[in-house]
Write an enzyme that holds these catalytic residues in place. Structure first.
Site, PDB file in Angstrom:
ATOM      1  CD  GLN A 126      -3.220   0.902   1.789  1.00 12.76           C
ATOM      2  OE1 GLN A 126      -3.462  -0.143   2.339  1.00 12.76           O
ATOM      3  NE2 GLN A 126      -4.087   1.882   1.728  1.00 12.76           N
ATOM      4  CG  PHE A 127       1.336   3.732  -3.645  1.00 18.51           C
ATOM      5  CD1 PHE A 127       1.250   5.100  -3.823  1.00 18.51           C
ATOM      6  CD2 PHE A 127       0.395   2.920  -4.268  1.00 18.51           C
ATOM      7  CE1 PHE A 127       0.258   5.657  -4.609  1.00 18.51           C
ATOM      8  CE2 PHE A 127      -0.589   3.461  -5.062  1.00 18.51           C
ATOM      9  CZ  PHE A 127      -0.673   4.837  -5.230  1.00 18.51           C
ATOM     10  CB  THR A 128      -2.160   5.248  -0.272  1.00 15.76           C
ATOM     11  OG1 THR A 128      -2.668   4.109   0.417  1.00 15.76           O
ATOM     12  CG2 THR A 128      -2.507   5.165  -1.751  1.00 15.76           C
TER      13      THR A 128
END
Length: 148
Positions: free
Chosen positions: A78-80
């Protein structure tokens, strides 16, 4: 690295209407990787997560790890987690590692968890995923690797 750890009764990840990973009791991990992360950070967090005592013992105290209770892990990239919302209303993801750096480290992190004897299911890196979770407690923690 940053990992959101959620104690769960069940969790699954679906891509294109197909369940590609699912677990029963265990830990749901949302894994974020930034530019300067290395195997050192991954090893630190794998060790921390494998031993994290957030499951209740017979006395009702959080005293058991996912390993102790025979639980599994569902790990989703999850890059967010590295989204910066301090300016304006649209997040900036400049702090998130590029996929060519993040994916191999994410894969290595999951392998490190497996090397500790854990069953690890994963999402699909870079895909649009539907993640389902029954958070147990709820118990949710945010772990960061130490500053290098």
């Amino acid at each position: 690295m940053k990992v959101v750890v959620q104690r769960c009764k069940a969790a699954s990840v679906t891509v294109d209407d197909e369940v590609i990973g699912s677990i029963g009791q265990g830990l749901m991990l949302l894994v974020g990787i930034t530019h300067d992360d290395t195997e050192k950070e991954a090893a630190y967090l794998a060790e921390k997560i494998a031993g994290l005592r957030i499951f209740e013992d017979e006395a009702g105290k959080m005293n058991l790890s996912v390993t102790d209770v025979g639980g599994s892990i569902l790990s989703v990239s999850q890059f967010t987690l590295y989204g910066d919302c301090r300016k304006g209303k649209r997040p900036s993801f400049i702090a998130a590692a590029r996929p060519e750096q993040a994916e191999p480290l994410y894969d290595r992190f999951n392998e490190m968890l497996r090397e500790k004897g854990l069953t690890v299911e994963t999402g699909q890196f870079g895909a649009l995923m539907d993640v389902a979770l029954t958070n147990w407690g709820p118990v949710t923690l945010v772990l960061d690797s130490p500053a290098v």
